[in-house]
Design a protein around this motif. Structure first.
Motif, short mmCIF file in Angstrom:
data_model
loop_
_atom_site.label_atom_id
_atom_site.label_comp_id
_atom_site.label_asym_id
_atom_site.label_seq_id
_atom_site.Cartn_x
_atom_site.Cartn_y
_atom_site.Cartn_z
N PRO A 88 0.73 -1.19 0.03
CA PRO A 88 -0.05 0.07 -0.06
C PRO A 88 0.90 1.37 0.00
O PRO A 88 0.05 2.40 -0.35
CB PRO A 88 -0.79 -0.27 1.16
N GLN A 89 2.16 1.18 0.34
CA GLN A 89 2.97 2.39 0.30
C GLN A 89 4.11 2.44 -0.69
O GLN A 89 4.80 3.51 -0.91
CB GLN A 89 3.71 2.38 1.61
N MET A 90 3.87 1.53 -1.66
CA MET A 90 4.90 1.40 -2.80
C MET A 90 4.50 2.45 -3.86
O MET A 90 3.34 2.72 -4.18
CB MET A 90 4.82 -0.03 -3.57
N THR A 91 5.28 3.40 -3.93
CA THR A 91 5.35 4.54 -5.05
C THR A 91 6.51 4.30 -6.20
O THR A 91 7.10 3.63 -5.89
CB THR A 91 5.56 5.73 -4.42
N TYR A 92 5.81 4.80 -7.31
CA TYR A 92 6.64 4.83 -8.67
C TYR A 92 6.56 6.32 -9.32
O TYR A 92 5.53 6.79 -9.63
CB TYR A 92 6.00 3.62 -9.58
N PHE A 93 7.55 6.75 -9.43
CA PHE A 93 7.85 8.09 -10.06
C PHE A 93 8.49 8.06 -11.29
O PHE A 93 9.53 7.50 -11.46
CB PHE A 93 8.65 9.02 -9.14
N ARG A 94 7.71 8.57 -12.30
CA ARG A 94 8.21 8.44 -13.58
C ARG A 94 8.81 9.83 -14.21
O ARG A 94 8.35 10.92 -13.57
CB ARG A 94 7.14 8.07 -14.71
N SER A 95 9.60 9.88 -15.10
CA SER A 95 10.34 11.22 -15.51
C SER A 95 9.43 12.02 -15.99
O SER A 95 9.62 13.24 -16.14
CB SER A 95 11.31 10.82 -16.59
N ASN A 96 8.06 11.74 -16.51
CA ASN A 96 7.34 12.72 -16.88
C ASN A 96 6.36 13.15 -15.94
O ASN A 96 5.65 14.29 -16.23
CB ASN A 96 6.19 12.07 -17.99
N GLY A 97 6.75 12.88 -14.81
CA GLY A 97 6.16 13.55 -13.50
C GLY A 97 4.82 12.84 -13.08
O GLY A 97 4.21 13.28 -11.66
#
Length: 432
Positions: free
Chosen positions: A335-344
């Motif tokens: 539930p706390q896994m985040t993924y940040f992509r270069s497009n924001g």
């Protein structure tokens, strides 16, 4: 001494028997049978012998009677001696003092003393860690630190996994109906695809071993290992693992091999030679020919827990189903896994790997709302929500459209004017 008195009647009985026996012998020998004559001849010697025997028996009886009287006298003297000794002992021995009556301790207290164990001091270095709640009590301090470090990195017990055999026995968990099902022998061959991201090496090796050991050789055509942009430099390449399969495709995200973004992956020359020798295809070829619906996610630059350095709390997807992310104590699970992509785009609670699925983006809903939203990215764009964020590791997390920041206020996740709160993502794939 009374034993002799008991045997006396037996002895008298034996003497009387002896007299009758002798008497019979002598009487018989005193008869003379003369050619049919019935005349009894009396021998004076027999009569004399019987008289002597009777005298001897009488004398013996008198002796026994005298012995019995003497025996009774000795018994009486012995009893008198014992009585005198008993009285003398009573005079010499002081009276026994009666001890004060001791109150019996209640049974409950006795049981409490016996059953209450001595509480041992815990030797766990991380007593609050989920890893050590029901495991690890026999580990040394160094082993506990290693196990906890691996747990923080992977989210599961890699320490234990590394110590389990690769070919360990596992239970057959198939449905009973499947066990009764029969299959034709001329089934088509199969290829197995393993896609992994920062996975423990022992997990991958055990998966490979299970595939090879439990798949009929005539059916297993190929094994395809896809390293989905791992940041820990773990590779699985062993010719012994692939010898059973007819071919192997070992591929990684192109940027990991072609560009070293600060990640020490070690010497991969041997692995490149193995790929060339096995004629392994490129990842681009794999996406275009084998798995065209797979989203390569090649612009994911960071992932893991997103922690607020000023409050020590993390972004959490919140109740499911639901569209409101929350602030929660950091545990770094799904539930706390985040993924940040270069497009924001910032995904929370997992990531979809297929193009036909949609990920959930954290969004600034706008319209003076202070509560962030969590919606499918396409839906949020259609509703003109702000789903693109500017973020630098250790600094603020600001929405590009509204220029407001994602912050934590009184343990609540809010969208508000930026106050300088800092955020840190758990893993960096490449600089951004």
């Amino acid at each position: 001494m009374r034993v002799l008195g008991i045997k006396q009647p037996v002895l008298i009985f034996m003497i009387i028997g002896l007299i009758f026996y002798v008497h019979r012998v002598y009487v018989k020998s005193g008869y003379e049978d003369a050619a049919g004559s019935k005349k009894e001849v009396e021998d004076p010697r027999v009569i004399k012998s019987l008289s002597d025997l009777e005298t001897s028996v009488s004398h013996l009886y008198n002796l026994l009677k005298a012995f019995e009287q003497k025996q009774d006298t000795m018994q009486k003297l012995l009893e008198e001696d014992v009585e005198q000794r008993r009285k003398a002992a009573e005079v010499v021995q002081p009276p026994v003092q009666k001890l004060p009556e001791q109150k019996e301790e209640p049974k409950a207290k006795i049981e409490e003393k016996q059953e209450t164990p001595v509480k041992k001091k815990s030797n766990k270095l991380f007593p609050d860690s989920p890893l050590f709640k029901e495991w690890g009590g026999n580990l040394s301090a160094d082993e506990q630190r290693e196990a906890q470090s691996l747990f923080d990195k992977y989210g599961y017990n890699v320490f234990l996994s590394d110590r389990l055999p690769l070919d360990r026995a596992i239970a057959d968990t198939r449905d009973k109906r499947c066990l009764k099902k029969t299959y034709p022998k001329d089934l088509p061959s199969i290829g197995v695809v393993l896609i992994y991201l920062n996975e423990g090496l022992s997990i991958l090796k055990r998966a490979l071993r299970s595939i090879i050991d439990r798949t009929p050789k005539n059916l297993l055509k190929e094994i395809i290992l896809v390293d989905d942009n791992s940041s820990n430099g773990v590779y699985v390449s062993s010719e012994s693992h692939y010898a059973t399969a007819k071919s192997c495709f070992f591929v990684q995200m192109p940027m990991l091999l072609e560009h070293n973004h600060g990640i020490d992956i070690g010497n991969v020359t041997e692995r490149k030679e193995l790929r060339k020798r096995l004629n392994c295809k490129s990842f681009k070829w794999y996406l275009e020919n084998v798995y065209p619906k797979l989203d390569p996610l090649d612009n994911v630059v960071a992932y893991g827990g997103m922690k607020n350095l000023d409050t020590n709390m993390c972004i959490d997807q919140g109740p499911v189903p639901g569209n409101t992310p929350i602030a929660y104590n950091c545990h770094y699970y799904g539930p706390q896994m985040t993924y940040f992509r270069s497009n924001g785009e910032l995904y929370i609670g997992g990531i979809k790997s297929h193009k036909y699925n949609d990920n959930r983006c954290i969004a600034d809903i706008g319209n003076k709302e202070t509560e962030p939203g969590l919606f499918n990215c396409r839906e949020a764009l259609q509703k003109k929500m702000g789903i693109y964020w500017d973020f630098t590791q250790g600094k603020e997390l600001k929405n590009r459209e509204t220029k407001r920041c994602l912050e934590i206020k009184k343990d609540t996740l809010v969208i508000q004017e930026c106050s300088g709160q800092r955020w840190e993502v758990q893993h960096i794939i490449k600089a951004f």
